[in-house]
Structure formats: C-alpha cells, structure tokens
Design a protein around this motif. Structure first.
Motif, PDB file in Angstrom:
ATOM      1  N   GLY A  75       2.154  -8.491   0.492  1.00 13.05           N
ATOM      2  CA  GLY A  75       1.907  -7.777   1.862  1.00 13.05           C
ATOM      3  C   GLY A  75       2.454  -6.364   1.838  1.00 13.05           C
ATOM      4  N   LEU A  76       3.526  -6.339   1.045  1.00 14.54           N
ATOM      5  CA  LEU A  76       4.533  -5.207   0.996  1.00 14.54           C
ATOM      6  C   LEU A  76       3.865  -3.720   0.964  1.00 14.54           C
ATOM      7  CD1 LEU A  76       7.096  -6.146  -1.676  1.00 14.54           C
ATOM      8  CD2 LEU A  76       7.616  -5.964   0.612  1.00 14.54           C
ATOM      9  N   LEU A  77       2.840  -3.457   0.317  1.00 11.24           N
ATOM     10  CA  LEU A  77       2.008  -2.315   0.557  1.00 11.24           C
ATOM     11  C   LEU A  77       0.667  -2.347   0.956  1.00 11.24           C
ATOM     12  CD1 LEU A  77       3.297  -0.619  -2.475  1.00 11.24           C
ATOM     13  CD2 LEU A  77       3.762  -0.008  -0.400  1.00 11.24           C
ATOM     14  N   ALA A  78       0.078  -3.517   0.713  1.00 10.17           N
ATOM     15  CA  ALA A  78      -1.378  -4.064   0.808  1.00 10.17           C
ATOM     16  C   ALA A  78      -1.411  -3.789   2.505  1.00 10.17           C
ATOM     17  CB  ALA A  78      -1.811  -5.137   0.411  1.00 10.17           C
ATOM     18  N   ASP A  79      -0.386  -4.386   3.092  1.00  5.64           N
ATOM     19  CA  ASP A  79      -0.404  -4.535   4.687  1.00  5.64           C
ATOM     20  C   ASP A  79      -0.346  -2.786   5.199  1.00  5.64           C
ATOM     21  OD1 ASP A  79      -0.687  -6.825   5.723  1.00  5.64           O
ATOM     22  OD2 ASP A  79       1.479  -7.142   6.299  1.00  5.64           O
ATOM     23  N   LYS A  82      -3.819  -1.417   4.624  1.00  5.47           N
ATOM     24  CA  LYS A  82      -5.120  -2.045   5.159  1.00  5.47           C
ATOM     25  C   LYS A  82      -5.067  -1.441   6.744  1.00  5.47           C
ATOM     26  CE  LYS A  82      -7.185  -6.178   6.521  1.00  5.47           C
ATOM     27  NZ  LYS A  82      -7.084  -7.576   6.783  1.00  5.47           N
ATOM     28  N   SER A  83      -3.596  -1.643   7.272  1.00  7.56           N
ATOM     29  CA  SER A  83      -3.528  -0.892   8.559  1.00  7.56           C
ATOM     30  C   SER A  83      -3.573   0.430   8.975  1.00  7.56           C
ATOM     31  CB  SER A  83      -2.046  -1.541   9.267  1.00  7.56           C
ATOM     32  OG  SER A  83      -1.088  -1.039   8.642  1.00  7.56           O
ATOM     33  N   GLY A  84      -3.439   1.105   7.825  1.00  2.85           N
ATOM     34  CA  GLY A  84      -3.421   2.712   7.865  1.00  2.85           C
ATOM     35  C   GLY A  84      -2.270   2.985   8.134  1.00  2.85           C
ATOM     36  N   THR A  85      -1.060   2.482   8.254  1.00  3.14           N
ATOM     37  CA  THR A  85       0.277   2.935   8.571  1.00  3.14           C
ATOM     38  C   THR A  85       0.784   3.702   7.400  1.00  3.14           C
ATOM     39  OG1 THR A  85       1.206   0.807   8.039  1.00  3.14           O
ATOM     40  CG2 THR A  85       1.013   1.353  10.574  1.00  3.14           C
ATOM     41  N   PHE A  86       0.260   3.295   6.239  1.00  2.65           N
ATOM     42  CA  PHE A  86       0.697   4.041   5.061  1.00  2.65           C
ATOM     43  C   PHE A  86       0.398   5.503   5.284  1.00  2.65           C
ATOM     44  CE2 PHE A  86      -0.335   6.045   0.979  1.00  2.65           C
ATOM     45  CZ  PHE A  86       1.144   5.939   0.358  1.00  2.65           C
TER      46      PHE A  86
END
Ligand SMILES: Nc1ncnc2c1ncn2[C@@H]1O[C@H](COP(=O)(O)OP(=O)(O)O)[C@@H](O)[C@H]1O
Ligand SMILES: [Mg+2]
Lengths: 246, 313
Positions: A75-79, A82-86
C-alpha cells in the motif's frame, strides 16, 4: 534527482506511515501471522528433540518474510496513487525522492519493531538452553540483524512494486515475485556453470544472510543489502517521476 | 503572476492541452471554464508542475515551472480535482501534516497557522472529526484550508464546488470571495453561475484550446449576433409601434408582452447597436412614459453552449 534530502518532509512522511501501520488492521493481521508462524516453527524442534535455537529462525523466517513483507509494502505508494493524495504530495515543495524515501523509512521503522519482537525467541531459547542463558548472544544478534537486513531490502523492492500500480494486489504479487527471485537465486546457484554460479551466489540473499547470522558483520554483506535497497528506492522515485500510473 | 506560453500536453497523439496562451495579472480571479474533458485539470497540473509540459512553458510568479519548480511550489496553493484527503486522519492532524510537509517545523508557528486556517475556513466545529466522517462541504473547506496553510500568493483550485449542494456551494463560494482579496486565483469549474458570482475574468476552453477570454459581461456582448430590446411605452399601441419602427437602426419589430405590460414590442437591431437612447428620446418627445425596457443579453450559459458545442465535421 539531487540530494540533499529534505529531512523534515521525509520524517513527516515516515512518522505518518509508521502511525498508519499501527492503526491498520492489515498490519496487525500480518504481524499476528508472522509471530504465530515463527513461534510455531521455533517451538517445534523443542518438543521434538528437546532443544530450540535462535539460529533455527534462519531456516524459515526468510521465506516467511518473502511472503509477508509484500503485504506491508503493497500500500505504500499504490494507496496514494489510488486515492489521488499523491497529487497533493507531489505538488508540495519536495522531490519525488523525498516521498519515496519517507515512505520507505516509515516501513523500515515498523520492520524494526517487528524484528525486535523476535528477540523474545532469543530469550526463550536462553531459558530452554541446557545451561540456561549460555547461548551465543552475538549469534542471536547476528540472526536478528540478518533478518532485519532482509526485510529492509524486501521493503525497498515492495516500495518499487507499489509505485508501479494503483492496485495493491498487483503490488503484492510484483513485490513477492521480485523478492522471491533474490531469495531463490542463492539456492539454485549450484545449478549454474562456473562464473555464473559465483554471480548468482553473490546476487542472491543466502550467502549474505549466512555470514551475518553467524554473527560476522562484513561490510560487503551490509553493502549488498544496502545497495539493493537503494537501487529499488531509486527506481521507485524514478517511477513516480513519470507520472504515468495505471 | 500566472502565464501560459504555447503550453501543450499530449496523451498519446491526442493533445489534451493545445498551445494555450494566457496571462493572469496579480490579484485577478479567473474562472477557467470548459466542458468535461476540455483540458482544465491537465492545464492546472501543468501550471503546478505536477505534469511536465510537452511544449511551451508555464510561468508562475515570474518563474518557469519546469526550471524553478520548488520556488513556485512554495508560493502556490493547489486544490487538486476531487480534493483527495487521508480518510483516517482527523482535521487537525491533516492540517499539521500539510504544514510539516511544507517545512513549517516550529510547533508554535505551526499551531498558529493551523488555528488560522481553521478559523478562516470555518472548521472550528469539526476539528476533531475524522476526514472520512466529514460532510462534502466540510471536506472541501478542509481541502481549501490545506491549500492556503502557507499563505500562498497564487491559488489554483480544480473544481472546488463540484458535487456540493446549493448551500454548500454558497459557503465555499463566499470563502473563495474572502480569499480573493489578497491572492491571484485560477478556479476551474463547469458551473457557470460560479463564474459570474466570483470571477473578474473567464477563460473558456474546449478541446484543449481557448475559445473565449474576457470579463463575463464582455463575453455575452461579443457573442451576440443581434441586439434585442424589449420595450413598453404607455401610449396608443398602433402609434407607438409605428413610431418605434421608424427609429433609425431598427431591423425588425414585433408586438409582445413585456414584463407584464400588454402592449410591448421587441426591437431587433444589428449587434452592438444600442437603441435605448433613441427610445428614450422618442418617449420624451411624444410624452409616452416608459413602463418597461430591457436589453436582452446572452446569458453566460448561452455563451458557453455556443462556444463549446461540439462541431460536427
Ligand atoms: N493521465 C491521462 N492519460 C491519458 N489521457 C488523459 C490523462 N489525463 C487526461 N487525459 C485526457 O485529456 C483530456 C483532458 O482531460 P482533463 O484535463 O481532465 O479535462 P477536464 O479537467 O477539463 O475535464 C481528456 O480527453 C482526458 O481523457
Ligand atoms: Mg477536470
């Protein structure tokens, strides 16, 4: 990609990641399975042949980590992708490198807690030893360090896998396959001819783990785990820079 | 303050943003308008440095976004589309986290900033709530609070009111109006009333290109093909009609009911040809009081539809 690293941001991301683990059911399930399996396999020889050694952990914990670390790293980056918080993170005045490093540090801290928990087995072994507490503590430290280094490297691989996709399951599978490659390389090295065998031996994890588990801290082994981790961290940051996520 | 110079971004061989040029001076509030898929989000991502441009340049605060990205980011606030937030954090933690990531290390300073935006954005009643439990309106306020925590000079908001109910829209809008006093703002939207309510200027884009740029009023004027005036004078209808039709510039005249007055007329003249003075002079001369007079304007909505209607080849 240029150093210096922005440590304030790295620390903030790492601490947030660490807290996230302690608040996430997934992480607890993984820890539970980890200690359960380890405890069972550790205690088994005691009941069968009347002794248990810390060294015995090296027989099965590396394989367990190969399976469980991807669960912690998926989940480190995929999360965030996915949520757009990146997008929020990546438009702050920090480099993508800082984001990858911060995420990794959060994982590495959690791993430290998880591996430190294994010290319980060292103490248990000490109790169960023929002459109580007459175990080789240097070796015990070596074993825990070797396991930590392995998890450290697997985590960087998992971080990279997690940068490849928005889908955690895909990140898990990717991390497992890459990790398993390094895990298996040393074991099948014997099947390769000559020079290739030597290469496979030094690229695989086994030889490096074995040294360290004896309580021998060789710079070359530390360098191995460190550089594989660095390469995958770097790849993860590069991957983030492309901004092409699927 | 914000400048796009031949700004271009392609996905595959399709240009999502196609040689965009505009310049937004300090203090201006610009509505960035366009149908879904027009390229608003992509443009904003280019301006914030999230995406690299394929061609052209984005210049924000006199700095090239590609070359001096960090300097631009430090002084820019950005609310991405759909306002992504961490669902598991509470409101205060979310703001502290943003502040930390922005390098506001000192605790006292950070608390001051967090308190400041909590006040500005009206979040006081929900400070301890988890983000996942917030209503959409409060979520949006939190997104805004996050975007302004470092007191940026430039603020870029991607659809800040999408998905809100009319009351929430009103709240967020008045928040934006508060902000506009000190900042340069670019706000994307596909809701037209938003633009008339908050913006000094509208840039309408369609298929990655600018199709109109001006004040909301000037756009309605520019696009009118005819000038239409509705009038009702208090006098004998037949005579009034005759006199009106003789006014210079009147192309077409039709009797109609105007704002409840039975004996009104619709006068059409060439675009930009204002008949109101002539009607007034006539009314004074003949002593027919004006009981209704209304110049018809294209609403921004009609302008928008005219400009972004899909053209069939
Ligand atoms: N990451 C992407 N990959 C491929 N195509 C994209 C991507 N982002 C946007 N597009 C395409 O670019 C066009 C503009 O999209 P966007 O900027 O999101 O428009 P808007 O925000 O105005 O709705 C659309 O046709 C969209 O499908
Ligand atoms: Mg959009």
């Amino acid at each position: 990609m240029k150093l210096p690293v922005q440590w304030a941001a790295v620390r903030a991301i790492a601490l947030r990641g660490l807290r996230n683990y302690f608040e996430s059911p997934t992480a607890y399930v993984i820890l539970f399975v980890f200690y359960l399996l380890t405890g069972y396999l550790f205690a088994l020889p005691f009941f069968l042949v009347g002794q248990a050694s810390v060294k015995g952990l090296m027989d099965f914990v590396p394989l367990i980590l190969t399976f469980l670390v991807p669960g912690l790293s998926m989940g480190l980056l995929a999360d965030e992708l996915k949520s757009g918080t990146f997008e929020s993170l990546a438009t702050l005045p920090i480099e993508d490198w800082d984001i990858a490093l911060g995420k990794f540090c959060g994982y590495a801290l959690f791993l430290l807690a998880a591996v430190a928990g294994l010290a319980f087995f060292a103490v248990a072994a000490a109790f169960l030893a023929a002459k109580p507490f007459a175990i080789d503590w240097g070796e015990a430290l070596g074993v825990l360090s070797a396991l930590y280094c392995l998890g450290f490297m697997y985590g960087a691989i998992g971080l990279f896998a997690s940068s490849l996709t928005r889908n955690q399951i895909v990140a898990f599978v990717g991390a497992f396959m890459m990790g398993f490659f390094f895990f298996a390389l040393g074991k099948i090295a014997g099947f390769f001819p000559g020079a290739l065998m030597e290469f496979a031996e030094s690229a695989g994890v086994d030889s490096h783990l074995a040294n360290m588990a004896r309580g021998v801290f060789d710079t070359r082994d530390l360098l191995y785990f460190g550089s594989v981790a660095f390469i995958f961290l770097y790849l993860a940051a590069q991957r983030l820079r492309t901004r092409r996520f699927s | 303050m914000i400048q796009a110079i031949d700004l271009t971004k392609r996905f595959g061989n399709k240009a999502a943003v196609d040689r965009l040029n505009f310049e937004i001076p300090k203090g201006q509030v610009v509505g960035f308008l366009g149908p879904n898929g027009a390229g608003k989000t992509t443009t904003m991502r280019l301006l914030t440095g999230y995406l690299p441009a394929d061609e052209g340049r984005a210049v924000v605060l006199d700095k090239d976004v590609a070359e001096d990205s960090m300097a631009v980011r430090r002084r820019t606030g950005y609310l991405p589309e759909n306002n992504p937030l961490y669902e598991d954090l509470d409101v205060v933690d979310t703001l502290h986290y943003s502040a930390r990531l922005r390098g506001i290390e000192d605790l006292e300073e950070r608390v001051r900033r967090v308190k400041g935006v909590i006040g500005t954005c009206g979040l006081t009643s929900v400070v301890a709530k988890k983000v996942g439990e917030l209503s959409k309106g409060y979520r949006q306020r939190l997104g805004l609070a996050q975007a302004i925590i470092h007191d940026p000079e430039v603020l870029i908001l991607d659809e800040p009111t999408s998905g809100l109910d009319p009351n929430q829209v009103q709240e967020v809008r008045s928040l934006i109006l508060d902000l506009k006093k000190e900042k340069t703002l670019l706000i994307s939207t596909h809701i037209l009333s938003e633009v008339t309510a908050t913006c000094d200027r509208v840039i309408i884009i369609n298929a990655g290109r600018i199709v109109a740029d001006g004040t909301p009023e000037s756009l309605s004027g520019d696009l009118q093909d005819k000038n239409r005036l509705h009038v009702a004078l208090k006098g004998p209808p037949a005579e009034v009609g005759m006199a009106l039709s003789r006014l210079g510039g009147v192309g077409n005249l039709r009797p109609e009911r105007v704002d409840g007055e039975e004996d009104g007329f619709l006068l059409e003249s060439a675009a930009g040809h204002d008949l109101r003075e002539k009607v007034f002079d006539l009314a004074v001369e003949r002593r027919w009081p004006i009981v209704a007079m209304r110049q018809e304007r294209l609403s921004l909505e009609e302008v928008f539809r005219k400009l972004t209607r899909e053209e069939k080849p």
